[in-house]
Design an enzyme around this catalytic site. Structure first.
Site, PDB file in Angstrom:
ATOM      1  N   PHE A  13       0.831  -1.214   0.000  1.00 34.09           N
ATOM      2  CA  PHE A  13       0.000   0.000   0.000  1.00 34.09           C
ATOM      3  C   PHE A  13       0.870   1.272   0.000  1.00 34.09           C
ATOM      4  CE2 PHE A  13      -2.108   2.831   3.345  1.00 34.09           C
ATOM      5  CZ  PHE A  13      -2.755   3.623   2.412  1.00 34.09           C
ATOM      6  N   ALA A  84       9.188  -3.082   3.739  1.00 31.08           N
ATOM      7  CA  ALA A  84       8.743  -4.480   3.729  1.00 31.08           C
ATOM      8  C   ALA A  84       8.523  -4.981   5.154  1.00 31.08           C
ATOM      9  CB  ALA A  84       9.782  -5.352   3.024  1.00 31.08           C
ATOM     10  N   TYR A 151       4.463  -7.994  16.880  1.00 32.28           N
ATOM     11  CA  TYR A 151       4.654  -6.968  15.848  1.00 32.28           C
ATOM     12  C   TYR A 151       5.223  -5.678  16.468  1.00 32.28           C
ATOM     13  CZ  TYR A 151       3.345  -3.379  12.391  1.00 32.28           C
ATOM     14  OH  TYR A 151       3.357  -2.318  11.513  1.00 32.28           O
ATOM     15  N   LYS A 155       9.048  -4.053  15.779  1.00 40.68           N
ATOM     16  CA  LYS A 155       9.298  -2.679  15.333  1.00 40.68           C
ATOM     17  C   LYS A 155      10.199  -1.960  16.350  1.00 40.68           C
ATOM     18  CE  LYS A 155       6.907  -2.406  11.469  1.00 40.68           C
ATOM     19  NZ  LYS A 155       7.557  -2.191  10.168  1.00 40.68           N
ATOM     20  N   VAL A 195     -11.372   0.038   9.165  1.00 40.83           N
ATOM     21  CA  VAL A 195     -12.710   0.585   9.397  1.00 40.83           C
ATOM     22  C   VAL A 195     -13.079   1.596   8.307  1.00 40.83           C
ATOM     23  CG1 VAL A 195     -11.883   2.350  11.043  1.00 40.83           C
ATOM     24  CG2 VAL A 195     -14.231   1.570  11.160  1.00 40.83           C
ATOM     25  N   ARG A 219      -8.611   7.467  16.622  1.00 38.32           N
ATOM     26  CA  ARG A 219      -7.278   7.220  16.082  1.00 38.32           C
ATOM     27  C   ARG A 219      -6.777   8.505  15.431  1.00 38.32           C
ATOM     28  NH1 ARG A 219      -8.154   3.474  18.625  1.00 38.32           N
ATOM     29  NH2 ARG A 219      -8.052   1.256  18.172  1.00 38.32           N
ATOM     30  N   GLY A 280     -10.589  -5.925  24.045  1.00 40.24           N
ATOM     31  CA  GLY A 280      -9.221  -5.790  23.546  1.00 40.24           C
ATOM     32  C   GLY A 280      -9.020  -4.623  22.601  1.00 40.24           C
TER      33      GLY A 280
HETATM   34  N1  LIG Z   1      -0.545   1.108   7.025  1.00 39.21           N
HETATM   35  C1  LIG Z   1      -0.346   1.634   8.221  1.00 39.21           C
HETATM   36  O1  LIG Z   1      -1.233   2.276   8.781  1.00 39.21           O
HETATM   37  C2  LIG Z   1       0.988   1.475   8.906  1.00 39.21           C
HETATM   38  C3  LIG Z   1       1.126   1.991  10.210  1.00 39.21           C
HETATM   39  C4  LIG Z   1       2.341   1.851  10.856  1.00 39.21           C
HETATM   40  C5  LIG Z   1       3.409   1.248  10.222  1.00 39.21           C
HETATM   41  N2  LIG Z   1       3.247   0.739   8.960  1.00 39.21           N
HETATM   42  C6  LIG Z   1       4.413   0.116   8.317  1.00 39.21           C
HETATM   43  O2  LIG Z   1       4.545   0.643   7.001  1.00 39.21           O
HETATM   44  C7  LIG Z   1       5.101  -0.365   6.152  1.00 39.21           C
HETATM   45  C8  LIG Z   1       4.216  -0.540   4.923  1.00 39.21           C
HETATM   46  O3  LIG Z   1       2.919  -0.944   5.345  1.00 39.21           O
HETATM   47  P1  LIG Z   1       1.682  -1.094   4.353  1.00 39.21           P
HETATM   48  O4  LIG Z   1       0.488  -0.599   5.066  1.00 39.21           O
HETATM   49  O5  LIG Z   1       2.039  -0.532   3.032  1.00 39.21           O
HETATM   50  O6  LIG Z   1       1.560  -2.686   4.299  1.00 39.21           O
HETATM   51  P2  LIG Z   1       1.542  -3.695   3.056  1.00 39.21           P
HETATM   52  O7  LIG Z   1       1.308  -5.054   3.591  1.00 39.21           O
HETATM   53  O8  LIG Z   1       0.633  -3.162   2.017  1.00 39.21           O
HETATM   54  O9  LIG Z   1       3.056  -3.600   2.521  1.00 39.21           O
HETATM   55  C9  LIG Z   1       4.122  -4.366   3.040  1.00 39.21           C
HETATM   56  C10 LIG Z   1       4.803  -5.044   1.888  1.00 39.21           C
HETATM   57  O10 LIG Z   1       5.918  -5.823   2.379  1.00 39.21           O
HETATM   58  C11 LIG Z   1       5.973  -7.004   1.625  1.00 39.21           C
HETATM   59  N3  LIG Z   1       6.725  -8.053   2.347  1.00 39.21           N
HETATM   60  C12 LIG Z   1       6.286  -8.772   3.425  1.00 39.21           C
HETATM   61  N4  LIG Z   1       7.217  -9.654   3.788  1.00 39.21           N
HETATM   62  C13 LIG Z   1       8.278  -9.484   2.943  1.00 39.21           C
HETATM   63  C14 LIG Z   1       9.528 -10.119   2.808  1.00 39.21           C
HETATM   64  N5  LIG Z   1       9.894 -11.130   3.625  1.00 39.21           N
HETATM   65  N6  LIG Z   1      10.368  -9.711   1.820  1.00 39.21           N
HETATM   66  C15 LIG Z   1      10.002  -8.709   0.973  1.00 39.21           C
HETATM   67  N7  LIG Z   1       8.814  -8.085   1.042  1.00 39.21           N
HETATM   68  C16 LIG Z   1       7.956  -8.452   2.024  1.00 39.21           C
HETATM   69  C17 LIG Z   1       4.528  -7.390   1.377  1.00 39.21           C
HETATM   70  O11 LIG Z   1       4.404  -8.281   0.266  1.00 39.21           O
HETATM   71  C18 LIG Z   1       3.885  -6.035   1.144  1.00 39.21           C
HETATM   72  O12 LIG Z   1       3.837  -5.710  -0.225  1.00 39.21           O
HETATM   73  C19 LIG Z   1       5.236  -1.630   7.002  1.00 39.21           C
HETATM   74  O13 LIG Z   1       6.564  -1.708   7.468  1.00 39.21           O
HETATM   75  C20 LIG Z   1       4.274  -1.379   8.156  1.00 39.21           C
HETATM   76  O14 LIG Z   1       4.669  -2.076   9.310  1.00 39.21           O
HETATM   77  C21 LIG Z   1       2.061   0.836   8.287  1.00 39.21           C
END
Ligand SMILES: NC(=O)c1ccc[n+]([C@@H]2O[C@H](COP(=O)([O-])OP(=O)(O)OC[C@H]3O[C@@H](n4cnc5c(N)ncnc54)[C@H](O)[C@@H]3O)[C@@H](O)[C@H]2O)c1
Length: 311
Positions: A13, A84, A151, A155, A195, A219, A280
């Site tokens: 995303f 990732a 998780y 982080k 949501v 949030r 929760g």
């Molecule tokens: N979306 C949020 O609200 C949010 C909030 C806090 C932190 N984050 C962090 O932002 C980052 C991106 O999140 P997102 O919402 O785009 O999630 P997402 O799941 O859409 O993107 C994460 C991507 O990482 C890839 N991935 C997973 N395991 C992998 C591996 N072993 N090797 C290579 N690629 C791998 C997945 O295929 C996916 O495309 C993440 O690190 C997430 O923890 C997101």
């Protein structure tokens, strides 16, 4: 001349929005990787055609150190956006070994590959999950860290490694602690902002969603394009290596607000259904974004009403 940059998690995303921005608004060559476990090829396939000379995608698992290192070293990558991750809290509860391998060991692999290949800076996507359900509000970079899931721990520990690589190994690192990111292209099952996607889908179809509890739980929803801007600023700002920066709007959005905003978008006039609160659920989460504004210069943020119209 542009730089050689790497975006991990590029098919996800936030990653795919970052790829798009870099291709349209920089001269950098964008190397992108994803193992496709959570990402979606449609998010990036248009770039392989439109920007075939500046966009190079490979399916690589960040747990595979040798391939990761080779991709960075052979392409002389200097700047890395590390997104990732396995982003599901539930999955981390069910299988902490797997999420630990990706979110913690995978991040260490990335940092070590960056060091060995002589990369300059890594910007890391961290999370407000580090705070758990610690009650003080709003949260800033010094708020107590009390993760309640693997998780969140992954982080938190990854952030520690970033600090170490900055102080000891000379790889510049910046950790961005996102609050709840939302925007177009987000999966409806996202635990962060699901949501919004759920209400948007239901209200578009004229269905009435259910709110658990009284709807006052809140949030801090930050629009994906602002998160992209924060990443680029974190990459390009001098003298911030080793820093952790919270990324949010500083504005509370309740579940009732979400309902009202999206109902207005679709001209829906029925009230929501209310059911008892689920066990929760964390009641509130809010960001103090003073450091973000000061260090990264992000002042004008997309407000929730505008952001919801773009989904
Ligand atoms: N979306 C949020 O609200 C949010 C909030 C806090 C932190 N984050 C962090 O932002 C980052 C991106 O999140 P997102 O919402 O785009 O999630 P997402 O799941 O859409 O993107 C994460 C991507 O990482 C890839 N991935 C997973 N395991 C992998 C591996 N072993 N090797 C290579 N690629 C791998 C997945 O295929 C996916 O495309 C993440 O690190 C997430 O923890 C997101």
């Amino acid at each position: 001349m542009g730089k050689n940059i790497l975006i991990t998690g590029a098919a996800g995303f936030i990653g795919s929005h970052l790829v798009k921005e870099m291709l349209h608004f920089s001269e950098d060559t964008v190397y992108a990787l994803d193992d496709m476990s959570g990402g979606c090829l449609e998010n990036i396939e248009e770039f392989s055609e439109t920007f075939s000379d500046r966009f190079i995608f490979q399916k690589i698992d960040i747990c595979d150190y040798e391939r990761l290192y080779a991709f960075i070293a052979e392409n002389a990558i200097t700047h890395i956006y590390h997104l990732a991750a396995i982003v599901s809290v539930q999955e981390s509860m069910a299988d902490p070994l797997r999420t630990g391998r990706v979110n913690l060991q995978g991040t260490l692999n990335l940092l070590e590959a960056a060091r060995q290949a002589g990369a300059k800076r890594v910007v890391f996507s961290s999370s407000a999950a580090i705070y758990g359900d610690e009650k003080s509000m709003p949260k800033n970079e010094n708020s107590p860290e009390k993760p309640v899931s693997p998780y969140g721990y992954e982080k938190m520990m990854a952030e520690r490694y970033l600090k170490l690589y900055s102080s000891t190994y000379g790889v510049e690192t910046v950790a961005l602690r996102y609050f709840n990111v939302y925007g177009p292209g987000q999966r409806a099952d996202s635990e962060y902002s699901g949501v919004i996607s759920i209400f948007d889908t239901m209200l578009r179809q004229g269905k009435t969603p259910t709110i658990y509890g009284d709807g006052t739980q809140y949030r801090d929803f930050v629009y994906v394009q602002d998160v992209v801007k924060a990443n680029i600023a974190a990459m390009n700002t001098d003298d911030i290596s080793g820093e952790v920066i919270c990324i949010g709007t500083g504005r509370k959005t309740t579940v009732n607000d979400i309902f009202a905003t999206i109902a207005k978008k679709y001209g829906h006039t029925q009230p929501p259904k209310y059911e008892p609160a689920r066990k929760g659920d964390v009641y509130g989460s809010l960001c103090d974004n003073g450091k973000m504004r000061k260090l990264l210069g992000l002042q004008e943020l997309v407000n929730f009403e505008q952001g919801v119209m773009k989904i």
